[in-house]
Design a protein around this motif. Sequence first.
Motif, PDB file in Angstrom:
ATOM      1  N   ALA A 150      -4.289  -5.330   3.836  1.00  0.00           N
ATOM      2  CA  ALA A 150      -4.072  -3.840   3.326  1.00  0.00           C
ATOM      3  C   ALA A 150      -2.393  -3.366   2.848  1.00  0.00           C
ATOM      4  O   ALA A 150      -2.386  -2.733   2.176  1.00  0.00           O
ATOM      5  N   VAL A 151      -2.188  -3.304   4.499  1.00  0.00           N
ATOM      6  CA  VAL A 151      -0.396  -2.685   4.386  1.00  0.00           C
ATOM      7  C   VAL A 151       0.389  -3.389   2.966  1.00  0.00           C
ATOM      8  O   VAL A 151       0.843  -2.919   1.965  1.00  0.00           O
ATOM      9  N   CYS A 152      -0.058  -5.077   2.497  1.00  0.00           N
ATOM     10  CA  CYS A 152       1.074  -5.559   1.491  1.00  0.00           C
ATOM     11  C   CYS A 152       0.052  -5.511  -0.308  1.00  0.00           C
ATOM     12  O   CYS A 152       0.909  -4.785  -0.855  1.00  0.00           O
ATOM     13  N   PHE A 153      -1.006  -4.338   0.190  1.00  0.00           N
ATOM     14  CA  PHE A 153      -1.246  -4.164  -0.966  1.00  0.00           C
ATOM     15  C   PHE A 153      -1.371  -2.608  -1.411  1.00  0.00           C
ATOM     16  O   PHE A 153      -0.685  -2.719  -2.499  1.00  0.00           O
ATOM     17  N   LEU A 154      -0.987  -2.262  -0.555  1.00  0.00           N
ATOM     18  CA  LEU A 154      -0.509  -0.733  -0.601  1.00  0.00           C
ATOM     19  C   LEU A 154       1.259  -0.564  -1.164  1.00  0.00           C
ATOM     20  O   LEU A 154       1.315   0.414  -1.812  1.00  0.00           O
ATOM     21  N   LEU A 155       1.422  -1.585  -0.450  1.00  0.00           N
ATOM     22  CA  LEU A 155       3.271  -1.531  -0.697  1.00  0.00           C
ATOM     23  C   LEU A 155       3.045  -1.866  -2.139  1.00  0.00           C
ATOM     24  O   LEU A 155       3.810  -1.436  -3.018  1.00  0.00           O
ATOM     25  N   TRP A 156       2.734  -3.530  -2.727  1.00  0.00           N
ATOM     26  CA  TRP A 156       2.470  -3.900  -3.905  1.00  0.00           C
ATOM     27  C   TRP A 156       2.092  -2.615  -4.988  1.00  0.00           C
ATOM     28  O   TRP A 156       2.846  -3.227  -6.112  1.00  0.00           O
ATOM     29  N   SER A 157       1.142  -2.415  -4.714  1.00  0.00           N
ATOM     30  CA  SER A 157       0.638  -1.280  -5.305  1.00  0.00           C
ATOM     31  C   SER A 157       1.059  -0.420  -6.042  1.00  0.00           C
ATOM     32  O   SER A 157       1.514  -0.048  -6.888  1.00  0.00           O
ATOM     33  N   ILE A 158       2.634   0.263  -4.629  1.00  0.00           N
ATOM     34  CA  ILE A 158       3.427   1.285  -4.987  1.00  0.00           C
ATOM     35  C   ILE A 158       4.363   0.959  -6.240  1.00  0.00           C
ATOM     36  O   ILE A 158       5.008   1.198  -6.859  1.00  0.00           O
ATOM     37  N   VAL A 159       5.176  -0.204  -5.505  1.00  0.00           N
ATOM     38  CA  VAL A 159       5.978  -0.900  -6.034  1.00  0.00           C
ATOM     39  C   VAL A 159       5.612  -1.129  -8.064  1.00  0.00           C
ATOM     40  O   VAL A 159       6.631  -0.722  -8.137  1.00  0.00           O
ATOM     41  N   THR A 160       4.838  -1.432  -8.005  1.00  0.00           N
ATOM     42  CA  THR A 160       4.290  -2.367  -9.570  1.00  0.00           C
ATOM     43  C   THR A 160       4.058  -0.708 -10.450  1.00  0.00           C
ATOM     44  O   THR A 160       4.421  -0.623 -11.105  1.00  0.00           O
ATOM     45  N   LEU A 161       2.711  -0.175  -9.604  1.00  0.00           N
ATOM     46  CA  LEU A 161       3.323   1.625 -10.092  1.00  0.00           C
ATOM     47  C   LEU A 161       4.495   2.525 -10.587  1.00  0.00           C
ATOM     48  O   LEU A 161       4.160   2.747 -11.327  1.00  0.00           O
ATOM     49  N   ARG A 162       4.945   2.301  -9.602  1.00  0.00           N
ATOM     50  CA  ARG A 162       5.883   2.311 -10.100  1.00  0.00           C
ATOM     51  C   ARG A 162       6.810   2.270 -11.112  1.00  0.00           C
ATOM     52  O   ARG A 162       8.341   2.842 -11.939  1.00  0.00           O
ATOM     53  N   ALA A 163       7.418   0.908 -11.072  1.00  0.00           N
ATOM     54  CA  ALA A 163       8.073  -0.046 -12.350  1.00  0.00           C
ATOM     55  C   ALA A 163       7.144   0.021 -13.800  1.00  0.00           C
ATOM     56  O   ALA A 163       7.746   0.730 -14.436  1.00  0.00           O
ATOM     57  N   LEU A 164       6.336   0.523 -13.722  1.00  0.00           N
ATOM     58  CA  LEU A 164       4.974   0.766 -14.579  1.00  0.00           C
ATOM     59  C   LEU A 164       5.319   1.904 -15.548  1.00  0.00           C
ATOM     60  O   LEU A 164       5.664   2.379 -16.697  1.00  0.00           O
ATOM     61  N   VAL A 165       5.985   2.801 -14.330  1.00  0.00           N
ATOM     62  CA  VAL A 165       6.109   4.191 -14.787  1.00  0.00           C
ATOM     63  C   VAL A 165       8.329   4.155 -15.512  1.00  0.00           C
ATOM     64  O   VAL A 165       8.303   4.821 -16.248  1.00  0.00           O
TER      65      VAL A 165
END
Length: 240
Positions: free
Chosen positions: A29-44
């Motif tokens: 769950a922690v890894c999912f949250l962290l990678w989601s933040i990285v990916t969403l910020r990258a997409l923006v």
Amino acid sequence: MEKPVRPKATAKPTPSSLVTQTYLLAYNAVCFLLWSIVTLRALVLIPTLASHGKLHGLIEALFPLLKWTQTIALLEVVHAAIGIVRASPVTTAMQVSSRILVVWIVLERYPQIVSTTTSWGQVIAGSKTGPIAFSWILLAWGITEVIRYGFFVWKTTISENIPSFLTWLRYNTFFVLYPIGISSECLLMYLALKPAAKEGQNVDLLLKIVLFIYVPGSYILYTHMMAQRRKVLKGKSKSA
């Protein structure tokens, strides 16, 4: 008269298995949250910075979070080694170590390979390929890990019956994302050879050795993922 067959009693989870399951849930769950933040910020950030010719700004905006998010994955080698997950310690170590080398040796020591550029048009022309490679790594790693950890979280908390779309993403997106990620990693290592050689600490020799073994190593990992895919999808077709 035949005796009725009694259903087998479902084995109760032991305290140790509950602890392990809870730990793995928290980790995923922690890894999912962290990678989601990285990916969403990258997409923006990628299209925004690229449109202003400032793609090199990605390293300042996302590298600190990327570095530590990826470093946490060292625990997965431990998980495989002690047997709390069904994964090969060798293939897990190969997958994790290549990324650790990229973040801690290539990008940490030589950020200039991705932090200097002029405009998006010149980057496309090939004058500065580092920022492009870094942006592709953010997307390839990020999308892969969001899918993977999302898959594990669903499996642990909701149901063993994973939705077909999530299973499809888990075992098909690597066909595209893995070559993008691996080629970008190789490009960044190649770009780091020149500054590493100037240091005179044999870091460039290490990078050359790693680049040399990337070809057979990538083949091993790619075929391993294909074998996993066949195994899972074959089991799905039998149970359908």
